[in-house]
Design a protein around this motif. Structure first.
Motif, PDB file in Angstrom:
ATOM      1  N   MET A   1       8.502 -37.445  -0.307  1.00  0.00           N
ATOM      2  CA  MET A   1       8.012 -38.122  -1.512  1.00  0.00           C
ATOM      3  C   MET A   1       6.652 -37.539  -1.909  1.00  0.00           C
ATOM      4  N   LYS A   2       6.465 -37.243  -3.198  1.00  0.00           N
ATOM      5  CA  LYS A   2       5.234 -36.624  -3.665  1.00  0.00           C
ATOM      6  C   LYS A   2       4.104 -37.644  -3.695  1.00  0.00           C
ATOM      7  N   ASP A   3       2.919 -37.215  -3.198  1.00  0.00           N
ATOM      8  CA  ASP A   3       1.759 -38.098  -3.213  1.00  0.00           C
ATOM      9  C   ASP A   3       1.295 -38.332  -4.645  1.00  0.00           C
ATOM     10  N   ILE A   4       0.815 -39.555  -4.913  1.00  0.00           N
ATOM     11  CA  ILE A   4       0.210 -39.813  -6.211  1.00  0.00           C
ATOM     12  C   ILE A   4      -1.148 -39.115  -6.248  1.00  0.00           C
ATOM     13  N   PRO A   5      -1.629 -38.715  -7.453  1.00  0.00           N
ATOM     14  CA  PRO A   5      -2.915 -38.022  -7.533  1.00  0.00           C
ATOM     15  C   PRO A   5      -4.041 -38.857  -6.924  1.00  0.00           C
ATOM     16  N   LEU A   6      -4.933 -38.186  -6.231  1.00  0.00           N
ATOM     17  CA  LEU A   6      -6.081 -38.859  -5.625  1.00  0.00           C
ATOM     18  C   LEU A   6      -7.122 -39.165  -6.688  1.00  0.00           C
ATOM     19  N   ALA A   7      -7.682 -40.369  -6.647  1.00  0.00           N
ATOM     20  CA  ALA A   7      -8.741 -40.748  -7.589  1.00  0.00           C
ATOM     21  C   ALA A   7     -10.041 -40.025  -7.220  1.00  0.00           C
ATOM     22  N   LEU A   8     -10.605 -39.301  -8.188  1.00  0.00           N
ATOM     23  CA  LEU A   8     -11.880 -38.602  -8.007  1.00  0.00           C
ATOM     24  C   LEU A   8     -12.800 -39.013  -9.147  1.00  0.00           C
ATOM     25  N   TYR A   9     -13.942 -39.583  -8.811  1.00  0.00           N
ATOM     26  CA  TYR A   9     -14.866 -40.109  -9.806  1.00  0.00           C
ATOM     27  C   TYR A   9     -16.143 -39.268  -9.848  1.00  0.00           C
ATOM     28  N   VAL A  10     -16.632 -39.030 -11.039  1.00  0.00           N
ATOM     29  CA  VAL A  10     -17.921 -38.367 -11.240  1.00  0.00           C
ATOM     30  C   VAL A  10     -18.837 -39.374 -11.920  1.00  0.00           C
ATOM     31  N   VAL A  11     -19.958 -39.688 -11.279  1.00  0.00           N
ATOM     32  CA  VAL A  11     -20.895 -40.671 -11.833  1.00  0.00           C
ATOM     33  C   VAL A  11     -22.236 -39.989 -12.029  1.00  0.00           C
ATOM     34  N   LEU A  24     -14.137 -28.351 -14.264  1.00  0.00           N
ATOM     35  CA  LEU A  24     -14.077 -27.680 -12.961  1.00  0.00           C
ATOM     36  C   LEU A  24     -13.102 -28.359 -12.002  1.00  0.00           C
ATOM     37  N   LEU A  25     -13.052 -29.686 -12.049  1.00  0.00           N
ATOM     38  CA  LEU A  25     -12.300 -30.441 -11.053  1.00  0.00           C
ATOM     39  C   LEU A  25     -10.883 -30.786 -11.496  1.00  0.00           C
ATOM     40  N   SER A  26     -10.517 -30.367 -12.692  1.00  0.00           N
ATOM     41  CA  SER A  26      -9.179 -30.675 -13.193  1.00  0.00           C
ATOM     42  C   SER A  26      -8.119 -30.021 -12.309  1.00  0.00           C
ATOM     43  N   ALA A  27      -7.187 -30.838 -11.797  1.00  0.00           N
ATOM     44  CA  ALA A  27      -6.108 -30.352 -10.937  1.00  0.00           C
ATOM     45  C   ALA A  27      -4.975 -31.366 -10.965  1.00  0.00           C
ATOM     46  N   PRO A  28      -3.716 -30.891 -10.799  1.00  0.00           N
ATOM     47  CA  PRO A  28      -2.578 -31.810 -10.872  1.00  0.00           C
ATOM     48  C   PRO A  28      -2.618 -32.923  -9.818  1.00  0.00           C
ATOM     49  N   ASP A  29      -3.238 -32.638  -8.659  1.00  0.00           N
ATOM     50  CA  ASP A  29      -3.234 -33.637  -7.586  1.00  0.00           C
ATOM     51  C   ASP A  29      -4.478 -34.512  -7.583  1.00  0.00           C
ATOM     52  N   LEU A  30      -5.293 -34.409  -8.654  1.00  0.00           N
ATOM     53  CA  LEU A  30      -6.503 -35.226  -8.767  1.00  0.00           C
ATOM     54  C   LEU A  30      -6.498 -35.999 -10.082  1.00  0.00           C
ATOM     55  N   ALA A  31      -6.814 -37.283 -10.013  1.00  0.00           N
ATOM     56  CA  ALA A  31      -6.985 -38.099 -11.215  1.00  0.00           C
ATOM     57  C   ALA A  31      -8.494 -38.286 -11.405  1.00  0.00           C
ATOM     58  N   VAL A  32      -9.100 -37.442 -12.245  1.00  0.00           N
ATOM     59  CA  VAL A  32     -10.556 -37.377 -12.377  1.00  0.00           C
ATOM     60  C   VAL A  32     -11.023 -38.273 -13.521  1.00  0.00           C
ATOM     61  N   GLN A  33     -12.015 -39.096 -13.226  1.00  0.00           N
ATOM     62  CA  GLN A  33     -12.649 -39.935 -14.248  1.00  0.00           C
ATOM     63  C   GLN A  33     -14.153 -39.764 -14.150  1.00  0.00           C
ATOM     64  N   ALA A  34     -14.825 -39.808 -15.295  1.00  0.00           N
ATOM     65  CA  ALA A  34     -16.277 -39.665 -15.319  1.00  0.00           C
ATOM     66  C   ALA A  34     -16.923 -40.923 -15.894  1.00  0.00           C
ATOM     67  N   CYS A  52     -12.482 -40.512  -3.910  1.00  0.00           N
ATOM     68  CA  CYS A  52     -13.709 -39.748  -3.678  1.00  0.00           C
ATOM     69  C   CYS A  52     -14.613 -39.933  -4.886  1.00  0.00           C
ATOM     70  N   VAL A  53     -15.911 -40.119  -4.641  1.00  0.00           N
ATOM     71  CA  VAL A  53     -16.854 -40.280  -5.739  1.00  0.00           C
ATOM     72  C   VAL A  53     -18.002 -39.283  -5.574  1.00  0.00           C
ATOM     73  N   ILE A  54     -18.252 -38.534  -6.649  1.00  0.00           N
ATOM     74  CA  ILE A  54     -19.410 -37.635  -6.720  1.00  0.00           C
ATOM     75  C   ILE A  54     -20.482 -38.404  -7.465  1.00  0.00           C
ATOM     76  N   LEU A  55     -21.568 -38.711  -6.781  1.00  0.00           N
ATOM     77  CA  LEU A  55     -22.522 -39.711  -7.267  1.00  0.00           C
ATOM     78  C   LEU A  55     -23.927 -39.111  -7.374  1.00  0.00           C
ATOM     79  N   ASP A  56     -24.464 -39.115  -8.582  1.00  0.00           N
ATOM     80  CA  ASP A  56     -25.832 -38.624  -8.781  1.00  0.00           C
ATOM     81  C   ASP A  56     -26.812 -39.584  -8.123  1.00  0.00           C
TER      82      ASP A  56
END
Length: 199
Positions: A1-11, A24-34, A52-56
């Motif tokens: 079964m295919k994994d659902i995209p991982l949530a990746l946040y940019v804050v 830069l972070l756009s990928a089929p296996d990542l659901a990126v939100q800013a 995963c969260v990238i946090l300033d």
């Protein structure tokens, strides 16, 4: 079964940086939100879900450290990578000592892209752990926590509400080991220590 995209946040409150990160972070296996602020991020995201969260570290309004403290207080499984200006390196190091996954000096996108795969792998491992934990029954979770603390079957049987027989505890223990892929009490203890928010 295919994994659902991982949530990746940019804050980050820097709009140009957010846009470049989304590209830069756009990928089929990542659901990126800013998000442009810590407040907007906390209002929109389910902190109980792995990701995963990238946090300033420094933003107008709520600081990255204040957001991270909210994540810690909520026992969130989110893997946190801080973006830090050079003057904030000691603060970033302290955040890592407090449980953040890593930090990257701004605006070093190459360093971020080099380090992010490990953070994403950790986030996926936490997601898998959550799915396995969800497969346990409520009674199995109770038993797992007590086994992880080193309690013997007889004591666990007495501590459970309602109490049960040591034989029932042994049955639950065996089921926990099977579902979580642990061979013994020590492995279960290490598994629970690696994913403390599940407890």
């Amino acid at each position: 079964m295919k994994d659902i995209p991982l949530a990746l946040y940019v804050v980050d409150d820097d709009e140009a940086l957010r846009r470049s990160m989304l590209l830069l972070l756009s990928a089929p296996d990542l659901a990126v939100q800013a998000f442009d602020s810590g407040e907007a991020f906390l209002d929109a995201v389910d902190l109980s879900q792995p990701g995963c969260v990238i946090l300033d570290l420094r933003m107008g309004g709520m600081s990255g450290l204040a957001v991270f403290e909210r994540l810690r207080a909520a026992h969130s499984p989110l893997v946190t990578v801080f973006l830090s200006g050079h003057g904030d390196i000691p603060m970033a190091l302290e955040a890592v000592r407090s449980g953040a996954w890593d930090w990257v000096a701004k605006p070093d996108t190459r360093q971020l892209l080099d380090r992010l795969p490990d953070a994403i792998a950790q986030a996926r491992a936490r997601g898998q752990a959550s799915r396995l934990w969800d497969e346990l029954t409520p009674r199995e979770r109770e038993v797992a926590r007590l086994v992880g603390l080193g309690q013997p079957n007889k004591e666990i049987a007495r501590m459970l509400v309602p109490p049960c027989s040591p034989r029932s505890v042994e049955t639950h223990r065996a089921s926990v080991f099977h579902k979580l892929g642990c061979a013994n009490d020590n492995e279960l203890g290490r598994w629970l220590a690696a994913y403390p928010w599940l407890r």
